[in-house]
Enzyme design. Structure first.
Site, PDB file in Angstrom:
ATOM      1  N   TRP A 155       0.848  -1.200   0.000  1.00 24.25           N
ATOM      2  CA  TRP A 155       0.000   0.000   0.000  1.00 24.25           C
ATOM      3  C   TRP A 155       0.879   1.244   0.000  1.00 24.25           C
ATOM      4  CZ3 TRP A 155      -1.063  -4.344   2.958  1.00 24.25           C
ATOM      5  CH2 TRP A 155      -2.239  -5.026   2.599  1.00 24.25           C
ATOM      6  N   ARG A 203      -4.263   6.249  -2.247  1.00 16.21           N
ATOM      7  CA  ARG A 203      -2.917   5.670  -2.334  1.00 16.21           C
ATOM      8  C   ARG A 203      -2.042   6.532  -3.232  1.00 16.21           C
ATOM      9  NH1 ARG A 203      -4.190  -0.840  -3.054  1.00 16.21           N
ATOM     10  NH2 ARG A 203      -5.697  -0.920  -1.347  1.00 16.21           N
ATOM     11  N   GLN A 217     -13.643   1.528  -2.244  1.00 14.82           N
ATOM     12  CA  GLN A 217     -13.657   0.082  -1.968  1.00 14.82           C
ATOM     13  C   GLN A 217     -14.972  -0.281  -1.291  1.00 14.82           C
ATOM     14  OE1 GLN A 217     -10.188  -1.344   0.162  1.00 14.82           O
ATOM     15  NE2 GLN A 217      -9.036  -1.588  -1.745  1.00 14.82           N
ATOM     16  N   VAL A 260      -5.499 -11.900   6.411  1.00 15.59           N
ATOM     17  CA  VAL A 260      -6.345 -13.072   6.119  1.00 15.59           C
ATOM     18  C   VAL A 260      -5.464 -14.313   5.977  1.00 15.59           C
ATOM     19  CG1 VAL A 260      -8.357 -11.955   5.057  1.00 15.59           C
ATOM     20  CG2 VAL A 260      -6.316 -12.385   3.673  1.00 15.59           C
ATOM     21  N   ALA A 314     -13.779 -12.019   4.782  1.00 12.46           N
ATOM     22  CA  ALA A 314     -13.848 -10.594   4.415  1.00 12.46           C
ATOM     23  C   ALA A 314     -13.414 -10.421   2.968  1.00 12.46           C
ATOM     24  CB  ALA A 314     -12.948  -9.778   5.341  1.00 12.46           C
TER      25      ALA A 314
HETATM   26  C1  FA5 Z   1      -6.940  -4.473  -0.246  1.00 10.52           C
HETATM   27  O1  FA5 Z   1      -7.010  -3.236  -0.241  1.00 10.52           O
HETATM   28  C2  FA5 Z   1      -7.467  -5.284   0.850  1.00 10.52           C
HETATM   29  N1  FA5 Z   1      -7.835  -4.456   1.937  1.00 10.52           N
HETATM   30  C3  FA5 Z   1      -8.640  -6.128   0.357  1.00 10.52           C
HETATM   31  C4  FA5 Z   1      -9.028  -7.194   1.339  1.00 10.52           C
HETATM   32  C5  FA5 Z   1     -10.102  -6.974   2.173  1.00 10.52           C
HETATM   33  C6  FA5 Z   1      -8.332  -8.380   1.380  1.00 10.52           C
HETATM   34  C7  FA5 Z   1     -10.484  -7.966   3.074  1.00 10.52           C
HETATM   35  C8  FA5 Z   1      -8.676  -9.381   2.278  1.00 10.52           C
HETATM   36  C9  FA5 Z   1      -9.772  -9.166   3.104  1.00 10.52           C
HETATM   37  P1  FA5 Z   1      -6.045  -4.591  -2.690  1.00 10.52           P
HETATM   38  O2  FA5 Z   1      -4.974  -3.605  -2.525  1.00 10.52           O
HETATM   39  O3  FA5 Z   1      -5.738  -5.735  -3.564  1.00 10.52           O
HETATM   40  O4  FA5 Z   1      -6.577  -5.152  -1.344  1.00 10.52           O
HETATM   41  O5  FA5 Z   1      -7.354  -3.833  -3.251  1.00 10.52           O
HETATM   42  C10 FA5 Z   1      -8.590  -4.492  -3.336  1.00 10.52           C
HETATM   43  C11 FA5 Z   1      -9.336  -4.053  -4.607  1.00 10.52           C
HETATM   44  O6  FA5 Z   1      -9.447  -2.620  -4.628  1.00 10.52           O
HETATM   45  C12 FA5 Z   1      -8.592  -4.389  -5.889  1.00 10.52           C
HETATM   46  O7  FA5 Z   1      -8.894  -5.694  -6.286  1.00 10.52           O
HETATM   47  C13 FA5 Z   1      -9.131  -3.371  -6.848  1.00 10.52           C
HETATM   48  O8  FA5 Z   1     -10.388  -3.780  -7.342  1.00 10.52           O
HETATM   49  C14 FA5 Z   1      -9.334  -2.154  -5.961  1.00 10.52           C
HETATM   50  N2  FA5 Z   1      -8.164  -1.264  -6.050  1.00 10.52           N
HETATM   51  C15 FA5 Z   1      -6.991  -1.363  -5.407  1.00 10.52           C
HETATM   52  N3  FA5 Z   1      -6.171  -0.371  -5.726  1.00 10.52           N
HETATM   53  C16 FA5 Z   1      -6.844   0.415  -6.602  1.00 10.52           C
HETATM   54  C17 FA5 Z   1      -6.520   1.617  -7.313  1.00 10.52           C
HETATM   55  N4  FA5 Z   1      -5.373   2.237  -7.142  1.00 10.52           N
HETATM   56  N5  FA5 Z   1      -7.452   2.130  -8.140  1.00 10.52           N
HETATM   57  C18 FA5 Z   1      -8.643   1.504  -8.283  1.00 10.52           C
HETATM   58  N6  FA5 Z   1      -9.001   0.389  -7.650  1.00 10.52           N
HETATM   59  C19 FA5 Z   1      -8.115  -0.170  -6.819  1.00 10.52           C
END
Ligand code: FA5
Length: 346
Positions: A155, A203, A217, A260, A314
């Site tokens: 992140w 981010r 999200q 997780v 989750a």
């Molecule tokens: C997470 O942010 C975790 N918190 C998700 C999670 C929740 C995992 C609960 C386990 C249990 P990640 O960084 O992969 O995960 O982001 C999750 C989703 O958010 C991605 O699959 C995508 O659909 C969306 N996402 C992430 N970053 C971006 C971005 N910069 N722009 C648009 N969508 C994004």
């Protein structure tokens, strides 16, 4: 004295043929003005014989009436012709009704979020709002990501400059994911429960067709006795089929998140290339729509829940990525571009 009634009649005829209001007014004055023909003739009645008066006076009265009638009629005709001309020029006074009125509407991502929140509220999930500015503790530490943990690199975090803050609430940041809601929810509720949380995340990203610095999200948390990966698989498919139709191909792939165990990525097949690979899906044939998994026992403990009694699943979905897939939008950046021509399509 000679009273020329023929000349008066002639002028009345000219009034009937006049083409402009100015012409009518000039001819009217020629007859009825102070030194006009009718006024002069009327004055002359005093110097002519009684017999002549008897003969001429009623004719003059008649000519006066004829003048008034002819003037009124011709003025009206000229005005009507002018209105007709305006019509021919297409001055349509009702056009304002025909102008396409621009109506506002909800942003496609907001519309979509309302839709999915309704879907999950029917499955017993309640909505919870977590803070956008939160502590490092809620966003990372209590999610099993201690300071200096290498997973923090997942992140790109925007920290708040706290040098001018008089209070010290702990290290503050713009939440990087809606998973910051997890411990807030667990601390506030007794299991079993099903909760959802939708909102902005931030981010410090390298922007491309799938990545924004500010995006939403959709977090789902389901904690109960005996909840397992089967529930996660089932609900993931249920969700994606409800949104994209039963033809959508969904896959869970192993993915690491410190909070997780086991962890999964939820992918939908790319609708742009139907799995063949294209620039939108980085040639993988799949678009990652969510991170998910069984909530780590450490996180349950941090939220005051006994992992020996309860388990939890989750997800963190990306609504913008889902809207892209739903409407065939090739670049996520269009969604926040403020381009009305683009937004009016949805
Ligand atoms: C997470 O942010 C975790 N918190 C998700 C999670 C929740 C995992 C609960 C386990 C249990 P990640 O960084 O992969 O995960 O982001 C999750 C989703 O958010 C991605 O699959 C995508 O659909 C969306 N996402 C992430 N970053 C971006 C971005 N910069 N722009 C648009 N969508 C994004």
């Amino acid at each position: 004295m000679d009273i020329d009634l023929n000349q008066i009649e002639e002028i009345i005829n000219q009034i009937g043929q006049a083409q402009t209001l100015e012409e009518v007014d000039a001819l009217y004055l020629k007859l009825m003005g102070k030194s006009g023909y009718i006024a002069t003739a009327t004055r002359s009645l005093s110097v002519i014989s009684k017999d002549q008066v008897k003969e001429i006076a009623p004719k003059l009265t008649q000519l006066r009436q004829l003048t008034e009638t002819a003037t009124k009629k011709t003025r009206l005709e000229i005005k009507e012709k002018e209105y007709e001309k305006l019509d021919l020029e297409q001055l349509d006074l009702t056009t304002f009704e025909k102008i396409k009125q621009r109506k506002g509407h909800l942003h496609p991502v907001t519309q979509f979020e309302i839709e999915i929140a309704e879907l999950f509220s029917k499955l017993g999930f309640q909505q919870f709002d977590a803070p956008h500015i939160d502590t490092d503790e809620n966003n990372f530490e209590l999610l099993n990501i201690p300071d200096n943990h290498p997973a923090r690199d997942l992140w790109d975090t925007l920290y708040i400059d706290q040098s001018k803050l008089k209070v010290s609430p702990g290290k503050l940041l713009l939440r990087t994911h809606t998973s910051n809601s997890q411990v807030h929810i667990m601390k506030g509720l007794k299991p079993p429960f099903r909760m959802m949380s939708i909102g902005r995340c931030f981010r410090y990203e390298n922007l491309d067709a799938r990545h924004e610095h500010t995006f939403d999200q959709f977090e789902l948390i389901y904690i109960d006795k005996g909840v397992n990966m089967g529930n996660l698989q089932y609900l993931s498919e249920y969700f994606l089929k409800a949104v994209f139709g039963s033809d959508i191909k969904v896959r869970l792939k192993p993915k690491y998140y410190p909070f997780v165990e086991p962890g999964a990525g939820v992918d939908g097949q790319c609708i742009f290339c139907h799995g063949a690979g294209c620039k939108v899906c980085s040639n993988s044939g799949w678009l990652e729509l969510a991170g998910a998994g069984m909530i780590h026992p450490n996180v349950l403990r941090n939220g005051g829940i006994d992992p020996k009694k309860y388990s939890g699943i989750a997800w963190g979905f990306g609504p913008e990525r889902m809207v892209m897939l739903k409407y065939g939008i090739e670049d996520i950046r269009l969604l926040k571009s403020g381009n009305l021509k683009f937004l009016e399509r949805y």
